[in-house]
Design an enzyme around this catalytic site. Structure first.
Site, PDB file in Angstrom:
ATOM      1  N   CYS A 141       0.819  -1.215   0.000  1.00  0.00           N
ATOM      2  CA  CYS A 141       0.000   0.000   0.000  1.00  0.00           C
ATOM      3  C   CYS A 141       0.853   1.265   0.000  1.00  0.00           C
ATOM      4  O   CYS A 141       0.599   2.191  -0.792  1.00  0.00           O
ATOM      5  CB  CYS A 141      -0.932   0.003   1.207  1.00  0.00           C
ATOM      6  SG  CYS A 141      -0.103  -0.280   2.789  1.00  0.00           S
ATOM      7  N   HIS A 221      -2.133   5.312   6.739  1.00  0.00           N
ATOM      8  CA  HIS A 221      -0.789   5.854   6.937  1.00  0.00           C
ATOM      9  C   HIS A 221      -0.790   7.321   6.505  1.00  0.00           C
ATOM     10  O   HIS A 221      -1.632   7.745   5.718  1.00  0.00           O
ATOM     11  CB  HIS A 221       0.232   5.135   6.043  1.00  0.00           C
ATOM     12  CG  HIS A 221       0.157   3.653   6.049  1.00  0.00           C
ATOM     13  ND1 HIS A 221       0.592   2.881   7.102  1.00  0.00           N
ATOM     14  CD2 HIS A 221      -0.275   2.757   5.114  1.00  0.00           C
ATOM     15  CE1 HIS A 221       0.436   1.596   6.811  1.00  0.00           C
ATOM     16  NE2 HIS A 221      -0.101   1.501   5.615  1.00  0.00           N
TER      17      HIS A 221
END
Lengths: 338, 338
Positions: A141, A221
């Protein structure tokens, strides 16, 4: 053209999302998924009408758990044109022999090493190189989000150097085993973090350094990004450039955090509140002393999903034009419209 | 020489620590502290034997709460040679008139603007400029740690450019009002964060850019640091340089996080488990493509405390040599030995 037959080996965080995305594509047929336990995710797969395959030694356990078993994993592999391996980190590598034996194409996820597939993929970076390949790894990701960002800017203005700090979520929302609870973890202590080399596995020409910490958060994140560019441009040039790509999403007014971004995804009616796009703070895009700075948030569970779809399309030669494949994927999934 | 009389206005997270540190110095006398509420911190101050002063309109409330009141805040200010103002952000500025009227020297904390004092201080950066001054601001915990690091390296090898990401604790351990609970907050969205300009208030010559996020953690901040240096040196040169400064602490083997660092502080028997030093991962110190990288953790409640002591010593001309002042402070507090 016949639809490409896709099997999903492993139906966890990524597998279930890729299954749904495959199911939405007009040029693909989801032949089934594999599960090893008759848990709620297996029940949900069955409810979706997906064929559930399982390793032969798990068949009775699955049946006892009320799951109708379509066959063994080997059966699924033999029937498929391409397998998306979304098994836990390290397991995928062990499955390679099975795929080789069946002569089936395979896609691994970012948890596996580059060497397992010998080729690492991002649709914005190197779609053309994936065309016709047997094996591909869709990078993780974080790396996916960085590759997208860097490739888009590199193509237009040239990226000379990239310095990134990744503030990583500690665990996924459903993960009950991982910490930390109240800490910031230097992960790794020894620099660089794996993300820099990982980006270079997709875009070998890029000079990038990365540092990373892990924080007590399950929601996305954040990357703090610094870039030196080869060609002159303004913050507005960068803003306009990124706005053209449906896999870049400028966060709505007033959003300052990852949790608000996930709330936005819920309000948008996204399936599983997935944000497939790089979530960028447009106001953060700025130049200081000639260098570009910006902040982006990355939904760890979602951004690789469209990349898996594009990888299938390239490998199976369903579409030779990267932009057309991305458009098909985006349209089917609702990226840029939902 | 007579001891310098020090009053501490505000006895919260920073004030109580500075009070203890003043109390430990041979050349300073703690004449008292101020509190506005008879809470557990006031009780603790009394138990320590510190004179407790209070605003005149709070006197009866303090007495009702069992606190023996030594006088009003004005009384303390009139008796002091120097006041350390550790009142909440924004309150310190309003107190300036009081200090001016009494003709007392004053030190503010990093929550106030540079302009309140007109001079911002870090003992490693600009001790000499503080000598004899009436007003000084000790910069915040993050800025203090950055100033220390940058000044030490700048003096030896020259710092050309500095790029820092700050991963900030959301709240102090005793703070029950603040979030986030499960989020990463881009704080601020609009770059740079205030830390870069704040460092420049102490070291105007430094080219520094900073980005910051806030995370659900009460235990320390982490900085990811990138530096371009003017002069050639190796990672070992930097390691050896920082090892010489007692306010730089290389984290013990196996520590990868801020929570383990706080556990270390408890094992070390530190008062209030305070880490006054920059806590640096020695293994993180490395060069990549000619640029220096490192990771450091910063104890938000502690690292400014010795700086306040050195500021007092410089302003009151107790010591004209920065190194000697720092040594006295370090020795009295146990920095580098505890």
């Amino acid at each position: 053209m016949d639809k490409v037959k896709v099997g999903i080996n492993g139906y966890g965080t990524i597998g279930k999302r890729v299954a749904d995305a495959v199911h939405q594509q007009e040029d693909m047929e989801l032949i089934g998924i594999s599960k090893t336990k008759p848990n709620y995710e297996a029940v949900m797969a069955q409810r979706m009408g997906y064929n559930v395959y399982t390793p032969s030694d798990k068949t009775s356990k699955m049946k006892d758990g009320g799951i109708k078993v379509a066959g063994t994993v080997e059966d699924m592999v033999n029937e498929a044109d391409v397998i998306v391996d979304a098994t836990p980190k390290g397991v995928g590598e062990k499955n390679k022999e099975l795929y080789e034996k069946a002569g089936v194409k395979a896609i691994w996820q970012g948890g596996e090493d580059h060497e397992v597939a010998g080729f690492s993929f991002n649709a914005d970076s190197n779609y053309n190189e994936a065309i016709g390949r047997d094996y591909t790894r869709v990078v993780s990701c974080n790396t996916t989000a960085l590759c997208r960002l860097i490739s888009n800017i590199d193509r237009e203005y040239g990226v000379k150097k990239c310095r990134v700090t990744l503030i990583r979520r500690a665990a996924d929302p459903s993960d009950i085993k991982k910490g930390p609870i109240n800490s910031i973890v230097a992960d790794p202590v020894k620099l660089p973090s794996h993300h820099g080399p990982d980006v270079q596995s997709v875009i070998p020409s890029i000079d990038i350094s990365t540092m990373a910490v892990k924080v007590p958060n399950t929601m996305m994140h954040i990357h703090t990004v610094n870039m030196e560019l080869k060609n002159d441009c303004s913050a507005d040039d960068i803003k306009n450039l990124l706005a053209k790509n449906p896999r870049m999403h400028y966060l709505e007014p007033g959003i300052t955090s990852t949790s608000e971004t996930m709330e936005l995804a819920r309000d948008l009616g996204r399936p599983r509140n997935d944000m497939w796009e790089n979530c960028i703070w447009e106001d953060s895009i700025d130049f200081y002393e000639g260098e570009l700075y910006l902040l982006q948030a990355v939904h760890q569970e979602a951004d690789v999903v469209p990349e898996n779809i594009d990888a299938i399309r390239a490998m199976c030669e369903l579409e030779k034009d990267a932009d057309k494949s991305k458009s098909k994927t985006n349209k089917a999934m609702g990226i840029g419209t939902k």
